[in-house]
Design a protein around this motif. Sequence first.
Motif, PDB file in Angstrom:
ATOM      1  N   TRP A   1     -20.900   3.793 -64.266  1.00 35.24           N
ATOM      2  CA  TRP A   1     -21.809   3.797 -63.133  1.00 35.24           C
ATOM      3  C   TRP A   1     -21.024   3.326 -61.932  1.00 35.24           C
ATOM      4  O   TRP A   1     -20.769   2.146 -61.766  1.00 35.24           O
ATOM      5  CB  TRP A   1     -22.995   2.888 -63.450  1.00 35.24           C
ATOM      6  CG  TRP A   1     -24.198   3.141 -62.616  1.00 35.24           C
ATOM      7  CD1 TRP A   1     -24.944   4.273 -62.612  1.00 35.24           C
ATOM      8  CD2 TRP A   1     -24.793   2.253 -61.682  1.00 35.24           C
ATOM      9  NE1 TRP A   1     -25.981   4.154 -61.736  1.00 35.24           N
ATOM     10  CE2 TRP A   1     -25.908   2.912 -61.148  1.00 35.24           C
ATOM     11  CE3 TRP A   1     -24.510   1.002 -61.230  1.00 35.24           C
ATOM     12  CZ2 TRP A   1     -26.734   2.337 -60.196  1.00 35.24           C
ATOM     13  CZ3 TRP A   1     -25.325   0.425 -60.292  1.00 35.24           C
ATOM     14  CH2 TRP A   1     -26.417   1.089 -59.785  1.00 35.24           C
ATOM     15  N   HIS A   2     -20.588   4.234 -61.104  1.00 34.90           N
ATOM     16  CA  HIS A   2     -19.813   3.899 -59.913  1.00 34.90           C
ATOM     17  C   HIS A   2     -20.734   3.813 -58.712  1.00 34.90           C
ATOM     18  O   HIS A   2     -21.732   4.534 -58.641  1.00 34.90           O
ATOM     19  CB  HIS A   2     -18.745   4.969 -59.664  1.00 34.90           C
ATOM     20  CG  HIS A   2     -17.797   5.103 -60.808  1.00 34.90           C
ATOM     21  ND1 HIS A   2     -16.861   4.143 -61.103  1.00 34.90           N
ATOM     22  CD2 HIS A   2     -17.657   6.066 -61.735  1.00 34.90           C
ATOM     23  CE1 HIS A   2     -16.174   4.519 -62.152  1.00 34.90           C
ATOM     24  NE2 HIS A   2     -16.644   5.685 -62.571  1.00 34.90           N
ATOM     25  N   HIS A   3     -20.374   2.938 -57.777  1.00 37.10           N
ATOM     26  CA  HIS A   3     -21.203   2.789 -56.594  1.00 37.10           C
ATOM     27  C   HIS A   3     -20.376   2.256 -55.429  1.00 37.10           C
ATOM     28  O   HIS A   3     -19.252   1.801 -55.614  1.00 37.10           O
ATOM     29  CB  HIS A   3     -22.386   1.861 -56.872  1.00 37.10           C
ATOM     30  CG  HIS A   3     -21.964   0.477 -57.259  1.00 37.10           C
ATOM     31  ND1 HIS A   3     -21.742   0.129 -58.561  1.00 37.10           N
ATOM     32  CD2 HIS A   3     -21.708  -0.626 -56.525  1.00 37.10           C
ATOM     33  CE1 HIS A   3     -21.372  -1.150 -58.607  1.00 37.10           C
ATOM     34  NE2 HIS A   3     -21.349  -1.621 -57.393  1.00 37.10           N
ATOM     35  N   ASP A  17     -24.626   5.807 -54.144  1.00 37.60           N
ATOM     36  CA  ASP A  17     -23.911   6.716 -55.031  1.00 37.60           C
ATOM     37  C   ASP A  17     -22.769   7.325 -54.212  1.00 37.60           C
ATOM     38  O   ASP A  17     -23.017   7.939 -53.173  1.00 37.60           O
ATOM     39  CB  ASP A  17     -24.859   7.815 -55.519  1.00 37.60           C
ATOM     40  CG  ASP A  17     -24.215   8.765 -56.499  1.00 37.60           C
ATOM     41  OD1 ASP A  17     -23.038   9.147 -56.287  1.00 37.60           O
ATOM     42  OD2 ASP A  17     -24.881   9.137 -57.472  1.00 37.60           O
ATOM     43  N   GLU A  19     -20.939   9.854 -54.717  1.00 36.60           N
ATOM     44  CA  GLU A  19     -20.855  11.316 -54.757  1.00 36.60           C
ATOM     45  C   GLU A  19     -21.781  11.981 -53.755  1.00 36.60           C
ATOM     46  O   GLU A  19     -21.413  12.974 -53.137  1.00 36.60           O
ATOM     47  CB  GLU A  19     -21.168  11.803 -56.170  1.00 36.60           C
ATOM     48  CG  GLU A  19     -20.264  11.126 -57.171  1.00 36.60           C
ATOM     49  CD  GLU A  19     -19.744  12.071 -58.212  1.00 36.60           C
ATOM     50  OE1 GLU A  19     -20.161  13.231 -58.238  1.00 36.60           O
ATOM     51  OE2 GLU A  19     -18.911  11.609 -58.986  1.00 36.60           O
ATOM     52  N   GLU A  22     -26.640   8.837 -51.922  1.00 38.08           N
ATOM     53  CA  GLU A  22     -28.008   8.416 -52.222  1.00 38.08           C
ATOM     54  C   GLU A  22     -28.062   6.898 -52.407  1.00 38.08           C
ATOM     55  O   GLU A  22     -27.185   6.297 -53.021  1.00 38.08           O
ATOM     56  CB  GLU A  22     -28.472   9.099 -53.512  1.00 38.08           C
ATOM     57  CG  GLU A  22     -29.852   8.677 -53.969  1.00 38.08           C
ATOM     58  CD  GLU A  22     -30.211   9.275 -55.324  1.00 38.08           C
ATOM     59  OE1 GLU A  22     -31.157   8.756 -55.936  1.00 38.08           O
ATOM     60  OE2 GLU A  22     -29.550  10.240 -55.768  1.00 38.08           O
ATOM     61  N   LEU A  24     -29.026   3.857 -54.220  1.00 39.62           N
ATOM     62  CA  LEU A  24     -29.402   3.528 -55.594  1.00 39.62           C
ATOM     63  C   LEU A  24     -30.224   2.251 -55.652  1.00 39.62           C
ATOM     64  O   LEU A  24     -31.121   2.119 -56.483  1.00 39.62           O
ATOM     65  CB  LEU A  24     -28.148   3.370 -56.457  1.00 39.62           C
ATOM     66  CG  LEU A  24     -27.233   4.591 -56.533  1.00 39.62           C
ATOM     67  CD1 LEU A  24     -25.940   4.242 -57.243  1.00 39.62           C
ATOM     68  CD2 LEU A  24     -27.958   5.738 -57.230  1.00 39.62           C
TER      69      LEU A  24
END
Length: 176
Positions: A1-3, A17, A19, A22, A24
């Motif tokens: 879970w990357h952030h 997120d 990518e 968004e 999270l």
Amino acid sequence: WHHIALVAGDELVWILDPENGEVLRTLMGHDTEVVDIASDEMGYRVITGSSDSRAIVWEAVDSLAVVESWSIAHERGVVAVAISADARVVATADKTKALRLCDAEKQETLQIWPSAHRGQINALALAADGERLASASREEVRVFLLGEKEAVQVLGPHRAIVRAILFHEDGERLVR
């Protein structure tokens, strides 16, 4: 879970997120502007510092679990924060020029260096072992060692304000 953890001039911390951008999570706990943020290398713990005279350590940021948090109170506004790569140790600096090293597992203070600099502290860095703390101010960089009452090394004076520092991954060298 990357952030990505982001602060944007208010009291909120945004977890995004990487990518798609968004949101999270939104971490709420400070009363005024968050001025600094740091994360361990795995993203489990995040520490934020605010002009509300508190640093907050956020736990389990890297998961979908409920985020827990605990605070480190200061006499005046927090100006810089740091965290060890393994998330075991956090460091803070405040407007009184005091440095604080805390055990993040036990949630207790390990050591305080009052009036660690003559001028305002701008940046902090923790070595991988969590026992060496570097702090930068307008005039110099100081290195503190857990258990020692004074700085073990003073680098400077510098020609310009040092705004960022970090320990090389070997823990022996500083980059500014």
